[in-house]
Write a protein that holds these residues in place. Structure first.
Motif, mmCIF file in Angstrom:
data_model
loop_
_atom_site.group_PDB
_atom_site.id
_atom_site.type_symbol
_atom_site.label_atom_id
_atom_site.label_comp_id
_atom_site.label_asym_id
_atom_site.label_seq_id
_atom_site.Cartn_x
_atom_site.Cartn_y
_atom_site.Cartn_z
ATOM 1 N N LYS A 136 -57.106 -102.858 20.003
ATOM 2 C CA LYS A 136 -57.617 -104.220 20.114
ATOM 3 C C LYS A 136 -57.846 -104.840 18.738
ATOM 4 N N LEU A 137 -58.405 -104.020 17.807
ATOM 5 C CA LEU A 137 -58.641 -104.539 16.461
ATOM 6 C C LEU A 137 -57.329 -104.888 15.756
ATOM 7 N N LYS A 138 -56.297 -104.061 15.956
ATOM 8 C CA LYS A 138 -54.990 -104.360 15.344
ATOM 9 C C LYS A 138 -54.450 -105.678 15.873
ATOM 10 N N GLU A 139 -54.612 -105.910 17.174
ATOM 11 C CA GLU A 139 -54.128 -107.169 17.730
ATOM 12 C C GLU A 139 -54.876 -108.360 17.128
ATOM 13 N N GLU A 140 -56.199 -108.200 16.945
ATOM 14 C CA GLU A 140 -56.966 -109.276 16.336
ATOM 15 C C GLU A 140 -56.536 -109.529 14.894
ATOM 16 N N LEU A 141 -56.295 -108.424 14.155
ATOM 17 C CA LEU A 141 -55.850 -108.581 12.757
ATOM 18 C C LEU A 141 -54.485 -109.241 12.672
ATOM 19 N N ALA A 142 -53.588 -108.901 13.609
ATOM 20 C CA ALA A 142 -52.263 -109.526 13.610
ATOM 21 C C ALA A 142 -52.382 -111.028 13.835
ATOM 22 N N ASP A 143 -53.302 -111.410 14.722
ATOM 23 C CA ASP A 143 -53.499 -112.840 14.958
ATOM 24 C C ASP A 143 -54.039 -113.535 13.714
ATOM 25 N N LYS A 144 -54.983 -112.854 13.033
ATOM 26 C CA LYS A 144 -55.587 -113.479 11.856
ATOM 27 C C LYS A 144 -54.629 -113.528 10.666
ATOM 28 N N SER A 145 -53.722 -112.519 10.562
ATOM 29 C CA SER A 145 -52.818 -112.477 9.411
ATOM 30 C C SER A 145 -51.869 -113.663 9.379
ATOM 31 N N THR A 217 -62.133 -109.549 8.252
ATOM 32 C CA THR A 217 -63.293 -110.242 8.833
ATOM 33 C C THR A 217 -62.823 -111.460 9.593
ATOM 34 N N SER A 218 -63.738 -112.027 10.398
ATOM 35 C CA SER A 218 -63.382 -113.196 11.222
ATOM 36 C C SER A 218 -64.343 -114.377 11.038
ATOM 37 N N GLU A 219 -65.237 -114.323 10.035
ATOM 38 C CA GLU A 219 -66.227 -115.387 9.852
ATOM 39 C C GLU A 219 -65.854 -116.265 8.663
ATOM 40 N N ASN A 220 -66.006 -117.566 8.834
ATOM 41 C CA ASN A 220 -65.826 -118.571 7.777
ATOM 42 C C ASN A 220 -64.446 -118.471 7.132
ATOM 43 N N ILE A 221 -63.401 -118.316 7.927
ATOM 44 C CA ILE A 221 -62.036 -118.121 7.400
ATOM 45 C C ILE A 221 -61.549 -119.378 6.681
ATOM 46 N N ARG A 222 -61.706 -120.541 7.286
ATOM 47 C CA ARG A 222 -61.165 -121.758 6.700
ATOM 48 C C ARG A 222 -61.879 -122.120 5.391
ATOM 49 N N GLU A 223 -63.205 -121.982 5.370
ATOM 50 C CA GLU A 223 -63.942 -122.309 4.156
ATOM 51 C C GLU A 223 -63.565 -121.362 3.020
ATOM 52 N N GLU A 224 -63.407 -120.066 3.328
ATOM 53 C CA GLU A 224 -63.033 -119.087 2.286
ATOM 54 C C GLU A 224 -61.637 -119.365 1.757
ATOM 55 N N GLN A 225 -60.742 -119.784 2.649
ATOM 56 C CA GLN A 225 -59.370 -120.096 2.230
ATOM 57 C C GLN A 225 -59.354 -121.282 1.273
ATOM 58 N N LYS A 226 -60.159 -122.318 1.575
ATOM 59 C CA LYS A 226 -60.225 -123.463 0.680
ATOM 60 C C LYS A 226 -60.776 -123.067 -0.684
ATOM 61 N N ARG A 227 -61.776 -122.200 -0.698
ATOM 62 C CA ARG A 227 -62.359 -121.766 -1.970
ATOM 63 C C ARG A 227 -61.327 -121.004 -2.829
ATOM 64 N N ILE A 228 -60.542 -120.153 -2.173
ATOM 65 C CA ILE A 228 -59.513 -119.389 -2.890
ATOM 66 C C ILE A 228 -58.430 -120.326 -3.429
ATOM 67 N N GLU A 229 -58.041 -121.324 -2.646
ATOM 68 C CA GLU A 229 -57.021 -122.264 -3.116
ATOM 69 C C GLU A 229 -57.514 -123.025 -4.341
ATOM 70 N N LEU A 230 -58.805 -123.391 -4.333
ATOM 71 C CA LEU A 230 -59.368 -124.059 -5.511
ATOM 72 C C LEU A 230 -59.333 -123.135 -6.727
ATOM 73 N N GLN A 231 -59.658 -121.852 -6.537
ATOM 74 C CA GLN A 231 -59.585 -120.891 -7.655
ATOM 75 C C GLN A 231 -58.165 -120.745 -8.176
ATOM 76 N N LEU A 232 -57.191 -120.723 -7.265
ATOM 77 C CA LEU A 232 -55.784 -120.626 -7.688
ATOM 78 C C LEU A 232 -55.376 -121.844 -8.512
ATOM 79 N N LYS A 233 -55.759 -123.027 -8.065
ATOM 80 C CA LYS A 233 -55.424 -124.230 -8.820
ATOM 81 C C LYS A 233 -56.059 -124.204 -10.196
#
Length: 468
Positions: A136-145, A217-233
């Motif tokens: 079940k965890l693998k299926e969840e990770l595949a969805d999140k990846s 993990t499955s919490e605050n995915i969108r906010e963390e992604q935006k923060r990483i994109e800002l660091q990359l820029k």
């Protein structure tokens, strides 16, 4: 043995009777000499059976002695066999004891195995439930990846750009070597900028690790992604600023190179006199570069253009590498065909070859007009007159021969010799002279016979330095 003794007694008795009979016949024969011949015949007939019997008895005695010796030998063999059987029996008893011990260990191991199997059967339901949870965890990770694929692509692009920047920095560091102290200060600035780039690379790696954490993990995915994109820029903007700074440094170095007078740095080792070691030359068409000067082998002012002293360098290089030069001036190296051509084209030079074989015998070869042509002419070899420690002048066969490598064949012998010698050289023959051959059994020089070398050096200096 008793039979032999009885026969011996009988034989002695019969012999005594014969002797008595013979004595009686002799007394009779004395009275009648005419009967002497008859007596002799009678004696022979009487004694002959006894003599035959004596021979038979002697043969039987010898046969009995042979049988007794064989019997003794058989008895000794039987005793040895008996001892051997006893030893085998003892060995067998020891092995039987070891076998019993092994059987006990096997029985104990079977008991342990049975215990382990019982434990496995006990935990099987728990393992199955955990496996279901893992699925079940693998299926969840595949969805999140799937949500992070775009971010991974951005990181790949950033890594490729970093690699390109690193290559540009390496080329830049190669171009600003061997300059004045001010240029070295600029190199320090470049090294600092490189360290900053490495730090930025580490920051990016930290970002990658954070992304991996987000994958789990499955919490605050969108906010963390935006923060990483800002660091990359932010990292990209910093990289662009550092590249611009490096370009400015390069422009400053080129300006400094143009402003430095060429007459300050000499084009040969002659001005350094009896100060051997690494010095800097400035040759027209090449610019500034380091050379190894030698003043001990054949006097002052020599430039070492090739050196084999330990086998620490691979000499099976392509044409571009031989043109540029390779190796360490402290160990094995080749100065570079283009540098040698530029140096020898300025004025007349002599060549000095110094060889030491594995038995510590030293040889030298000297030529008074050494030079090589330009690249368009294949860096062809020219030597001049010969003077050396031996009569044979094998290198003369290589005069006017073009240089060849495994990726550029400039004469008939190149393919045959290069496959065997595995190095770049002025190939005319594979067996006489090749100081670039693989270090070891193939590094040889023909001096009356082929000698294996442990040290080889090629040195040049202006001919007018010799006259001084």
């Amino acid at each position: 043995m008793c039979k032999i003794k009885i026969k011996t007694v009988l034989f002695l008795t019969v012999l005594e009777i014969v002797l008595v009979t013979t004595a009686a016949f002799k007394e009779t024969c004395e009275f009648d000499r005419e009967m002497e011949e008859q007596c002799r015949i009678h004696n022979y007939k009487t004694v002959k059976p006894l003599l035959d019997y004596f021979r038979q008895v002697r043969n039987e005695l010898e046969h009995k002695e042979i049988k007794e010796s064989k019997s003794n030998e058989l008895n000794s063999d039987l005793r040895e066999k008996h001892h051997e059987i006893v030893r085998i029996h003892e060995k067998f008893m020891k092995e039987a004891a070891l076998l019993d011990e092994y059987k006990n260990k096997v029985l104990k191991g079977e008991d342990d195995l049975q215990t382990c199997q019982n434990k496995v059967h006990k935990f099987e339901p728990e393992i199955n439930s955990k496996q279901n949870i893992i699925v079940k965890l693998k299926e969840e990770l595949a969805d999140k990846s799937s949500h992070f694929e775009n971010c991974e692509l951005q990181f790949k692009n950033l890594n490729s750009s970093l690699i390109e920047k690193d290559e540009k920095i390496k080329r830049f560091s190669e171009n600003i070597q061997d300059i004045t102290e001010h240029q070295k200060t600029l190199e320090l600035k470049l090294e600092k900028s490189e360290s900053k780039l490495i730090k930025q690379d580490k920051d990016i790696q930290l970002c990658q690790s954070e992304i991996d954490t987000l994958n789990r993990t499955s919490e605050n995915i969108r906010e963390e992604q935006k923060r990483i994109e800002l660091q990359l820029k932010d990292s990209q903007t910093k990289l662009i600023d550092k590249v611009k700074e490096n370009q400015l440094c390069r422009v400053e170095v080129n300006t400094l190179n143009k402003s430095l007078p060429n007459t300050i740095i000499p084009s040969s080792c002659s001005p350094f006199g009896d100060s051997p070691g690494v010095h800097q030359l400035n040759v027209s068409g090449i610019g500034l570069f380091d050379v190894l000067c030698d003043s001990q082998l054949a006097g002052p002012g020599w430039i070492v253009i090739q050196q084999r002293v330990g086998g620490h360098e691979n000499f099976n290089r392509d044409w571009a590498t031989y043109r540029k030069g390779f190796g360490s001036l402290e160990s094995d190296f080749f100065l570079g065909l283009e540098k040698i051509h530029r140096i020898t084209s300025l004025r007349r030079h002599e060549l000095y070859i110094h060889l030491v074989d594995v038995d510590e015998h030293v040889y030298f070869f000297r030529y008074d007009d050494f030079k090589i042509s330009d690249e368009d002419s294949g860096y062809a070899l020219s030597l001049g007159k010969y003077n050396g420690s031996i009569i044979e002048n094998r290198l003369r066969d290589y005069d006017n021969i073009k240089f060849s490598t495994f990726d550029r064949y400039n004469n008939f012998f190149t393919r045959l010799c290069q496959n065997w010698q595995r190095s770049g050289w002025w190939y005319h023959s594979c067996i006489y002279c090749n100081l670039n051959a693989p270090y070891g059994l193939r590094l040889k020089w023909h001096v009356k016979k082929k000698v294996q070398l442990k040290e080889a050096k090629m040195l040049i200096r202006p001919t007018e330095a010799m006259k001084k």
